[in-house]
Design a protein around this motif. Sequence first.
Motif, mmCIF file in Angstrom:
data_model
loop_
_atom_site.group_PDB
_atom_site.id
_atom_site.type_symbol
_atom_site.label_atom_id
_atom_site.label_comp_id
_atom_site.label_asym_id
_atom_site.label_seq_id
_atom_site.Cartn_x
_atom_site.Cartn_y
_atom_site.Cartn_z
ATOM 1 N N GLY A 70 11.029 3.730 -52.191
ATOM 2 C CA GLY A 70 11.012 2.467 -52.942
ATOM 3 C C GLY A 70 11.780 2.468 -54.252
ATOM 4 O O GLY A 70 11.784 1.460 -54.960
ATOM 5 N N LEU A 73 14.395 -0.342 -54.288
ATOM 6 C CA LEU A 73 13.786 -1.678 -54.253
ATOM 7 C C LEU A 73 13.134 -2.004 -55.605
ATOM 8 O O LEU A 73 13.266 -3.124 -56.112
ATOM 9 N N LEU A 85 9.036 -8.289 -53.710
ATOM 10 C CA LEU A 85 9.569 -7.098 -53.045
ATOM 11 C C LEU A 85 8.687 -6.663 -51.886
ATOM 12 O O LEU A 85 7.476 -6.475 -52.057
ATOM 13 N N HIS A 102 5.123 2.461 -56.863
ATOM 14 C CA HIS A 102 5.617 1.087 -57.060
ATOM 15 C C HIS A 102 4.651 0.083 -56.433
ATOM 16 O O HIS A 102 4.949 -0.509 -55.385
ATOM 17 N N ILE A 105 5.564 -3.323 -54.849
ATOM 18 C CA ILE A 105 6.214 -3.497 -53.538
ATOM 19 C C ILE A 105 5.152 -3.602 -52.449
ATOM 20 O O ILE A 105 4.236 -2.780 -52.373
#
Length: 208
Positions: A70, A73, A85, A102, A105
């Motif tokens: 990730g 992203l 995301l 993250h 996400i």
Amino acid sequence: MPDQKLVDYHDYVISEGRFIGRFEEMYKACENPWPESADDLELNPISSYAATLLARHGFKRIFSFGMGKGTHLAWLGGKVPGLSLAGCDISPTAISEATVRHPEINASVADAANFIESDIEFDVLLFREVIWYILTDWQQLCTTLKQKYAGRYVLVELTFYDDQRYGVEYFDGPDEFILRFPFTILEVLRHHVTPQQREGMVLILARI
Ligand SMILES: C[S@@+](CC[C@H](N)C(=O)[O-])C[C@H]1O[C@@H](n2cnc3c(N)ncnc32)[C@H](O)[C@@H]1O
């Protein structure tokens, strides 16, 4: 865990021109198979321009196939305010790390080849450095995209190599990849690092 210094991620992915594709084992054996920091991404003309394009088109939802842990992203999310995301990866280890690092996400474990059949929320689908790994499914995946998601967008970033042996029967270099791209191309950006203008990264933004 194997000694990190002795591990070569290529042994799990593509070796001597052959696809191995043992991604889960690779993530278990290699802490950081494709090291890339936010600074690297910032300096990468292809990835940097991808962020510019996402903002310019006002996309609100991106879904990344093969998102890894990730890092990329999450970096995009920082570059494009308001972008929601989501993504998937075939490796549970990568996704479990992505979820911790993250939490912004929406990450899931899935094989891109099957997952495309389910209903995915997105304005733009991202295939960043993953198409070489899904070559045998690429054509069917594109057909499904046309059937289910016509009018939405696809963003590709892909690296080619001068001495590439694997996958050249599908796309023999960036020229062929671009010429045979199955969606309506809106923009192409190429960044080559050798005089043959073959090695390096290609970006394509297209409408499905
Ligand atoms: C080179 S990494 C790119 C990661 C991320 N897209 C980036 O640009 O930083 C390729 C990723 O694709 C994933 N992958 C390979 N085959 C896949 C498949 N069939 N479905 C989903 N993910 C896949 C691998 O596990 C790996 O995390």
